[in-house]
Design a protein around this motif. Structure first.
Motif, short mmCIF file in Angstrom:
data_model
loop_
_atom_site.label_atom_id
_atom_site.label_comp_id
_atom_site.label_asym_id
_atom_site.label_seq_id
_atom_site.Cartn_x
_atom_site.Cartn_y
_atom_site.Cartn_z
N ASN A 281 2.84 -4.82 8.59
CA ASN A 281 2.83 -3.65 9.08
C ASN A 281 2.21 -3.22 10.37
N VAL B 286 8.33 4.78 11.81
CA VAL B 286 8.68 5.43 10.53
C VAL B 286 10.03 5.44 10.37
N THR C 225 10.84 0.80 11.14
CA THR C 225 10.12 -0.14 10.32
C THR C 225 10.02 0.21 8.69
N TYR C 226 9.39 1.61 8.38
CA TYR C 226 9.39 2.01 6.92
C TYR C 226 10.59 1.97 6.02
N GLN C 227 11.65 2.56 7.06
CA GLN C 227 13.07 2.81 6.26
C GLN C 227 13.62 1.42 6.12
N ASP D 259 -1.72 2.06 10.36
CA ASP D 259 -0.66 1.65 11.26
C ASP D 259 -0.51 2.77 12.37
N SER E 58 2.39 5.29 5.73
CA SER E 58 2.09 3.67 5.69
C SER E 58 1.32 3.49 4.30
N VAL F 241 4.18 3.58 1.67
CA VAL F 241 5.15 2.58 1.79
C VAL F 241 4.45 1.43 1.21
#
Length: 422
Positions: free
Chosen positions: A82, A237, A240-242, A307, A393, A396
């Motif tokens: 991440n 957000v 990357t995170y989704q 992050d 972060s 996740v």
């Protein structure tokens, strides 16, 4: 670090300082130049106090945190992935939009710095040699992040070894050492907290000087800086995170955001991921994440899972270089990014932690610090974005750890150290 609520919070003080500076600057004109020195003094104080704070934060975390086995490997792997994605995104946006060029030549000291650094190349070997200090004091005297981190890791690991020996022998002297480290860390947090309270005064002087000498032109450059910074955080957000939640964790996004909206709103208001931690843990409970995983991702992981700070620093380092007229090669950018990564992982939980860490990174890679006081004027805006990303972060990371939550005894909750980030 426990932050007591204030009747007149820091971000409101900064807004007032900006307003007064915008009003006073045009009235004084060129005579406002001495006021800009206030910003320099505050940056110097931040550098002087942040270096020992970074040292004690890493020593404390290394000494007290106990995570073993597959859980530790999974935690470090996902956190590093991440962080690298965040860094690459920050660097890519700065290279694509080059927002720092909008401030090129606006500040007299900045112009002088551009001339001094125009033909200077960052020396990779010299920077790497700086990792191994010539003495214990040298990294602290020169504010060199890599040297301080190396010494902190050696001291922390050494204390862990002594701690195990004394436990085996039935001795308890290590408790006094742990207490001393905790006390010194808290001392540096308090001192740096006092320095942070001077930021509104510094911002007033910097804004008055910039507007007095250049009118309102610097505001356009700062607007570009804020836009790229917040845009990068939002992209991390939303992309990357989704993607990780959808394709790796297999969690419905609507379910995640229904639980995340409370910690997100709280983080934006409190500007602290540690202050948001109880809310974050409740949200993870609602998502069905076991406490063994949330303790790793949101509690232990907060020591280095930052992050928001990492992406911001990658973007801001290039912004400062561009504003000073310095062209960094790919190798130099990767070197600066690596230093951002390790500095953000060791940053302690103080207000404006990302900005404090940025000052140390710029000093380590040899980039000019003249622009930092001006960036202080808008950092309170980006800081809230950093806090939100840091909280997301943690969430996740906790969800990604569910597949390998540690068995009983692999995580020792009594040994967890919470090092808050923005």
């Amino acid at each position: 670090m426990k932050l007591k609520p204030r009747r007149f919070p820091l971000h409101l003080q900064i807004l007032v300082a900006i307003g007064v500076g915008l009003a006073v600057g045009p009235l004084l004109g060129k005579q406002a130049q001495p006021l800009g020195e206030l910003g320099k003094l505050v940056i110097q104080l931040i550098k002087a106090t942040a270096t020992p704070l970074l040292f004690f934060a890493i020593v404390s975390a290394t000494l007290k945190t106990e995570v073993r086995g597959r859980a530790a490997l999974k935690l470090l792997s996902w956190a590093t992935l991440n962080a690298c994605l965040a860094l690459l995104l920050g660097l890519a946006l700065s290279n694509l939009f080059r927002p720092g060029r909008s401030l090129l030549g606006l500040h007299p000291n900045q112009t002088a710095a551009a001339a001094a650094y125009a033909s200077k190349k960052l020396d990779l070997l010299a920077t790497l040699n700086g990792v191994v200090p010539t003495s214990f004091v040298a990294p602290f005297a020169e504010n060199l992040v890599l040297g301080v981190i190396l010494l902190a890791l050696l001291v922390g690991l050494g204390l862990r070894f002594v701690k195990r020996e004394q436990r085996a022998d039935g001795e308890a002297h290590y408790l006094a050492v742990e207490s001393a480290v905790t006390t010194l860390l808290r001392l540096m947090e308090v001192v740096l907290g006092w320095v942070i309270r001077l930021i509104p005064l510094a911002i007033f002087g910097v804004v008055a000087r910039a507007v007095g000498e250049h009118g309102y032109a610097p505001l356009r450059g700062l607007a570009a800086y804020v836009a790229v910074g917040l845009g990068g955080l939002a992209l991390h957000v939303l992309v990357t995170y989704q993607c990780l939640l959808t394709w790796v964790a297999r969690m419905p996004l609507c379910k995640f955001w229904a639980a995340a909206k409370e910690p997100v709103s709280y983080a934006a208001g409190a500007n602290s991921s540690l202050a948001t931690l109880p809310v974050t843990l409740r949200a993870l409970d609602r998502l069905g994440v076991p406490r063994s995983a949330s303790a790793l991702g949101a509690c232990v992981g907060t020591n280095f899972n930052n992050d928001g700070i990492i992406l911001y620093e990658g973007m801001a380092v290039l912004f400062v270089a561009q504003a000073a007229g310095i062209e960094l090669s790919v190798t130099q950018q990767l070197l600066a990014a690596a230093i951002c990564l390790v500095a953000a992982m060791g940053v302690a939980g103080v207000p404006e932690a990302g900005f404090v860490s940025l000052a140390l990174v710029l000093n380590t890679v040899g980039l000019p610090l003249e622009l930092l006081p001006l960036l202080l004027t808008v950092d309170w805006i980006i800081a809230r974005g950093r806090s939100v990303v840091n909280v997301l972060s943690d969430m996740v990371l906790s969800i990604l750890l569910v597949g390998s939550a540690p068995p009983e005894g692999e995580l020792e909750p009594a040994e967890v150290v919470l090092q808050p980030s923005e």
